[in-house]
Every structure is written in structure tokens, then in C-alpha cells.
Design a protein around this motif. Structure first.
Motif, PDB file in Angstrom:
ATOM      1  N   ASN A 145       0.831  -1.129   0.089  1.00 58.02           N
ATOM      2  CA  ASN A 145       0.026  -0.066   0.043  1.00 58.02           C
ATOM      3  C   ASN A 145       1.043   1.316   0.025  1.00 58.02           C
ATOM      4  O   ASN A 145       0.437   2.209  -0.743  1.00 58.02           O
ATOM      5  CB  ASN A 145      -0.930  -0.189   1.364  1.00 58.02           C
ATOM      6  N   ASP A 146       1.886   1.090   0.684  1.00 61.21           N
ATOM      7  CA  ASP A 146       2.978   2.376   0.845  1.00 61.21           C
ATOM      8  C   ASP A 146       3.186   2.267  -0.555  1.00 61.21           C
ATOM      9  O   ASP A 146       3.433   3.724  -1.170  1.00 61.21           O
ATOM     10  CB  ASP A 146       3.914   1.930   1.910  1.00 61.21           C
ATOM     11  N   ALA A 147       3.774   1.730  -1.118  1.00 61.45           N
ATOM     12  CA  ALA A 147       4.342   1.775  -2.728  1.00 61.45           C
ATOM     13  C   ALA A 147       3.435   2.074  -3.523  1.00 61.45           C
ATOM     14  O   ALA A 147       3.724   3.198  -4.421  1.00 61.45           O
ATOM     15  CB  ALA A 147       4.956   0.483  -2.955  1.00 61.45           C
ATOM     16  N   LEU A 148       2.164   1.641  -3.394  1.00 67.13           N
ATOM     17  CA  LEU A 148       1.179   2.265  -4.130  1.00 67.13           C
ATOM     18  C   LEU A 148       0.817   3.790  -4.004  1.00 67.13           C
ATOM     19  O   LEU A 148       0.761   4.337  -4.944  1.00 67.13           O
ATOM     20  CB  LEU A 148      -0.046   1.347  -4.045  1.00 67.13           C
TER      21      LEU A 148
ATOM     22  N   MET B  51       1.126   9.143  -7.136  1.00 69.64           N
ATOM     23  CA  MET B  51       1.507  10.624  -7.906  1.00 69.64           C
ATOM     24  C   MET B  51       2.233  10.656  -9.299  1.00 69.64           C
ATOM     25  O   MET B  51       1.964  11.520 -10.191  1.00 69.64           O
ATOM     26  CB  MET B  51       2.358  11.554  -6.994  1.00 69.64           C
ATOM     27  N   LEU B  52       3.398   9.756  -9.104  1.00 69.40           N
ATOM     28  CA  LEU B  52       4.055   9.848 -10.606  1.00 69.40           C
ATOM     29  C   LEU B  52       2.995   9.369 -11.679  1.00 69.40           C
ATOM     30  O   LEU B  52       3.238   9.810 -12.882  1.00 69.40           O
ATOM     31  CB  LEU B  52       5.110   8.643 -10.235  1.00 69.40           C
ATOM     32  N   HIS B  53       2.275   8.047 -11.260  1.00 66.27           N
ATOM     33  CA  HIS B  53       1.253   8.080 -12.462  1.00 66.27           C
ATOM     34  C   HIS B  53       0.211   8.842 -12.998  1.00 66.27           C
ATOM     35  O   HIS B  53      -0.112   9.023 -13.983  1.00 66.27           O
ATOM     36  CB  HIS B  53       0.596   6.526 -11.957  1.00 66.27           C
TER      37      HIS B  53
ATOM     38  N   ASN C 123       0.869  12.038 -12.822  1.00 67.05           N
ATOM     39  CA  ASN C 123       1.665  13.200 -13.611  1.00 67.05           C
ATOM     40  C   ASN C 123       2.047  12.715 -14.779  1.00 67.05           C
ATOM     41  O   ASN C 123       2.742  13.182 -15.629  1.00 67.05           O
ATOM     42  CB  ASN C 123       2.666  13.638 -12.692  1.00 67.05           C
ATOM     43  N   GLY C 124       1.893  11.229 -15.168  1.00 71.94           N
ATOM     44  CA  GLY C 124       2.283  10.853 -16.671  1.00 71.94           C
ATOM     45  C   GLY C 124       3.641  10.527 -16.455  1.00 71.94           C
ATOM     46  O   GLY C 124       3.949  10.262 -17.708  1.00 71.94           O
ATOM     47  N   SER C 125       4.329  10.593 -15.624  1.00 70.53           N
ATOM     48  CA  SER C 125       5.720  10.059 -15.311  1.00 70.53           C
ATOM     49  C   SER C 125       6.177   8.964 -15.154  1.00 70.53           C
ATOM     50  O   SER C 125       7.423   8.301 -14.926  1.00 70.53           O
ATOM     51  CB  SER C 125       6.634  11.068 -14.698  1.00 70.53           C
ATOM     52  N   LEU C 126       5.195   8.015 -14.951  1.00 73.89           N
ATOM     53  CA  LEU C 126       5.477   6.664 -14.600  1.00 73.89           C
ATOM     54  C   LEU C 126       4.857   5.612 -15.876  1.00 73.89           C
ATOM     55  O   LEU C 126       3.741   5.453 -16.387  1.00 73.89           O
ATOM     56  CB  LEU C 126       4.598   6.030 -13.320  1.00 73.89           C
ATOM     57  N   PRO C 127       6.035   4.746 -16.122  1.00 75.34           N
ATOM     58  CA  PRO C 127       5.682   3.975 -17.443  1.00 75.34           C
ATOM     59  C   PRO C 127       4.320   2.899 -17.129  1.00 75.34           C
ATOM     60  O   PRO C 127       4.124   2.626 -15.734  1.00 75.34           O
ATOM     61  CB  PRO C 127       6.798   3.069 -17.657  1.00 75.34           C
ATOM     62  N   GLU C 128       3.293   2.738 -17.885  1.00 75.95           N
ATOM     63  CA  GLU C 128       2.087   1.909 -17.391  1.00 75.95           C
ATOM     64  C   GLU C 128       2.492   0.598 -17.109  1.00 75.95           C
ATOM     65  O   GLU C 128       1.648   0.087 -16.356  1.00 75.95           O
ATOM     66  CB  GLU C 128       1.289   1.928 -18.901  1.00 75.95           C
ATOM     67  N   ALA C 129       3.288   0.070 -17.531  1.00 77.34           N
ATOM     68  CA  ALA C 129       3.856  -1.259 -17.295  1.00 77.34           C
ATOM     69  C   ALA C 129       4.215  -1.614 -15.802  1.00 77.34           C
ATOM     70  O   ALA C 129       3.874  -2.335 -15.014  1.00 77.34           O
ATOM     71  CB  ALA C 129       4.875  -1.729 -18.184  1.00 77.34           C
ATOM     72  N   GLN C 130       4.932  -0.393 -15.398  1.00 79.78           N
ATOM     73  CA  GLN C 130       5.499  -0.422 -14.055  1.00 79.78           C
ATOM     74  C   GLN C 130       4.455  -0.266 -13.054  1.00 79.78           C
ATOM     75  O   GLN C 130       4.068  -0.856 -11.984  1.00 79.78           O
ATOM     76  CB  GLN C 130       6.616   0.760 -13.786  1.00 79.78           C
ATOM     77  N   TRP C 131       3.410   0.485 -13.449  1.00 75.26           N
ATOM     78  CA  TRP C 131       1.958   0.836 -12.736  1.00 75.26           C
ATOM     79  C   TRP C 131       1.214  -0.463 -12.398  1.00 75.26           C
ATOM     80  O   TRP C 131       0.580  -0.669 -11.428  1.00 75.26           O
ATOM     81  CB  TRP C 131       1.352   1.956 -13.231  1.00 75.26           C
ATOM     82  N   VAL C 132       0.998  -1.110 -13.619  1.00 75.28           N
ATOM     83  CA  VAL C 132       0.176  -2.555 -13.498  1.00 75.28           C
ATOM     84  C   VAL C 132       1.310  -3.391 -12.803  1.00 75.28           C
ATOM     85  O   VAL C 132       0.331  -4.075 -11.859  1.00 75.28           O
ATOM     86  CB  VAL C 132       0.337  -3.005 -14.893  1.00 75.28           C
ATOM     87  N   GLU C 133       2.370  -3.450 -12.624  1.00 76.24           N
ATOM     88  CA  GLU C 133       3.171  -4.285 -11.711  1.00 76.24           C
ATOM     89  C   GLU C 133       2.852  -3.989 -10.403  1.00 76.24           C
ATOM     90  O   GLU C 133       2.675  -5.059  -9.338  1.00 76.24           O
ATOM     91  CB  GLU C 133       4.410  -4.084 -12.136  1.00 76.24           C
TER      92      GLU C 133
END
Length: 340
Positions: free
Chosen positions: A107-110, A115-117, A119-129
Motif C-alpha cells: 500500500n505504501d508503494a502504491l 503521484m508519478l502515475h 503526472n504521467g511520468s510512470l510507465p504504464e507497465a510499472q504501474w500495472v506491476e
């Protein structure tokens, strides 16, 4: 003087021989008898039955562990959801603590990557992971909670505790029955009925059940019939449902069952005797042992009719008032003296 002594010796010898002869006489054989009497065929059939529970539920832990406490005893009434036993939950609590830590970390990592997600600065694959790790942690947490809850064994139904197979301090295996919960709100009386008579019994056949252990009789209810005969006795199992709201009828009690619904409609008077009193000779003819007025036993050939439970109709050979031997005839021969 010599003649007197000789006379006394002769008298003593005669008396001694007489006493020896009397002591050597065979004692009468003890038997049980029944006086033949007319009866009607309206009494119905009688059988011996055994009380059984309506349903038995085996209660077990889903995992292996040492039983820490047993909270019930045999014969105790329990309600649905009542705690029955507790298993040592040390390992389950440790696993739950680990699962809670992983859930907090996920939950902490999420939250940090949210915020990065956004702002559009986090790749979608990493967000899904990251979302997958949260889902896995949540699943492991639910499993850990279930394992801890399974360390507490509760009654799935209401009833009484039957046989207790595991005690405190013993190791319970997965799916091993710890106790059985018996539903006796309604009981079944099991009766074995000869194949020649089973077809006459219907689901609505009326019955009367006498339980000597309670000194009470009950009206039998709906009847279930078994469809497979016993290979040795050629009998079928009949189950009679009996209401038991006060729970006084307990599994294992012996009952005397009378199927009143099988009673003969006519009031025809017949003579009946216990089935065991009728014997068969080598030539196939049937006979009974009777007692004459001088207390001697004699064979009399008889004709028989249909059986009525453990009795049989006698159509000829004996008359009312005659005394028939029902037990102890194994040691008899023609003319044997008997007592009863």
C-alpha cells in the motif's frame, strides 16, 4: 444275640439299597411353557428396533496442529456456531503478521507511485506491476486471516456431541473428525423386516414404538424403506421417523416396534405360538413339545399358517388350554418329566 445283630444288618442293607435307588432317579427337566389360547389377528406385527440419529455431521479442522482446548464433552447439547475446540494458533498468527507487513508495504508503494502515475511520468507497465503486488498482498492477507480463523472449530449445526475422537494435547490432522454432532430433533428407528413382509409396509403405515429405557411409547411417523437386502438374513432395513423435541430418545436405545397398519381387518380368532417353539423332524413334519397332566413331555404334530412377527399361527394339532414348551426342549425325549 447273633440273630438280632444279623437282623439289623439286613435292615440296614435294604435301607441303603433303597436310598441309593432313590438318589439315582433322574431329576425333572426345567422348561418354560405357554398355555395355548385363541387371539385375534388385530394386534399387528412386532419387531425389535434401534434408535438412530436423524443425521450425523463429522466436524474437523482444515489444517494440521495441536489441539489446545476441547470445550465440549460427549452428550452435550450445542448450538450452531458454538465453539467446540481451539488449535494452537502460534504459527497462524506469525503468518498473519507477515501478511499484514507485506500488505502495508504494498500500500505504501502504491501511494508513492500514485503521484508519478497521475503526472504521467510512470510507465504504464510499472504501474500495472505495482497494482499486481498490492492484489497479491491482499490475497495472502485474506488467506492468513482464514488460517487463523480455522484454528477455532465451531459447530456447523445444532445437536448433541457424539463420539469425541481427539482430545486436548493431541495432534489433529486435516479433515480428521474431531467430534460428531448428532441431529436428534427427529430420530429414526431402524427395524429389519423379512423380505416376505416388507412389501406390505408403506411410507404411511402406522406404527407404535415402545422404549423401555424411558418407559414411554411413541407414534411412528413417515417410513423409509431400504432397497438392498442383507445377504445372510434376507431382511430389509426400515427406518421410522419419530419426533423427538425433548431429545429424550438417544441413539442406540432399543425399541419394540409394532406395525399396527399391518393388522388383519377380520376379527378371526387364531392360535399362535412363538416361532421357536415349532420344531422340524427329519421327515420334514412339524411338531411341538406339550406337557401332559402327569408333567411328562410329549411330541405332537402340528400344522402351521403364516407368521406374525416372532409368532406363528398353528392351524392344527393343539387345542386351547394345552401347555406347550417354549424353552428348554433341547434336552427332552418322549416321556421326560418336566417342571415349569
Amino acid at each position: 444275640m447273633k440273630r438280632s445283630v444279623l437282623g439289623l444288618l439286613l435292615v440296614g442293607l435294604v435301607c441303603g439299597c433303597s436310598e441309593k435307588k432313590e438318589s439315582g432317579a433322574k431329576a425333572p427337566t426345567r422348561v418354560k411353557t405357554e398355555t395355548v389360547a385363541m387371539s385375534t389377528g388385530e394386534s399387528g406385527q412386532h419387531y425389535v428396533g434401534i434408535v438412530e440419529e436423524r443425521e450425523a455431521t463429522a466436524v474437523s479442522f482444515t489444517g494440521m496442529g495441536v489441539v489446545r482446548r476441547m470445550l465440549v464433552s460427549e452428550g452435550q447439547s450445542v448450538s450452531r456456531g458454538q465453539l467446540i475446540a481451539v488449535m494452537d494458533d502460534t504459527q497462524a498468527r506469525n503468518l498473519l503478521s507477515g501478511a499484514e507487513a507485506q500488505m502495508a508495504q504494498a500500500n505504501d508503494a502504491l501511494q508513492r507511485y500514485q503521484m508519478l502515475h497521475d503526472n504521467g511520468s510512470l510507465p504504464e507497465a510499472q504501474w500495472v506491476e505495482i497494482q499486481s503486488k498490492v492484489a497479491q498482498a491482499k490475497s495472502q492477507l485474506e488467506v492468513a486471516k482464514k488460517n487463523l480463523a480455522d484454528c477455532r472449530l465451531v459447530a456447523p449445526v445444532s445437536g448433541i456431541i457424539g463420539h469425541k475422537q481427539v482430545g486436548a494435547g493431541e495432534t489433529a490432522m486435516p479433515s480428521q473428525a474431531v467430534v460428531s454432532v448428532l441431529d436428534i430433533s427427529t430420530v429414526k428407528v431402524k427395524v429389519s423386516v423379512p423380505e416376505a413382509e416388507v412389501s406390505a409396509i408403506r411410507p404411511n403405515t402406522s406404527s407404535r414404538i415402545q422404549v423401555d429405557a424411558l418407559g414411554r411409547s411413541y407414534e411412528g411417523g413417515r417410513i423409509e424403506k431400504g432397497v438392498v437386502a442383507d445377504a445372510l438374513t434376507h431382511t430389509y432395513d426400515i427406518f421410522i421417523h419419530v419426533p423427538n423435541s425433548d431429545r429424550r430418545l438417544l441413539p442406540g436405545m432399543v425399541a419394540s416396534v409394532q406395525f399396527t397398519g399391518l393388522a388383519k381387518q377380520s376379527a378371526e380368532h387364531v392360535m399362535t405360538l412363538p416361532v421357536t417353539a415349532v420344531q422340524k423332524k427329519a421327515d420334514g413334519s412339524l411338531f411341538v413339545w406339550t406337557v401332559d397332566k402327569d408333567s411328562t413331555a410329549h411330541r405332537i404334530l402340528v400344522g402351521i399358517g403364516e407368521t406374525e412377527g416372532n409368532r406363528i399361527v398353528v392351524t392344527s394339532g393343539v387345542t386351547t388350554g394345552q401347555r406347550v414348551i417354549t424353552e428348554g426342549y433341547q434336552k427332552l425325549s418322549e416321556g421326560t418329566r418336566v417342571v415349569f
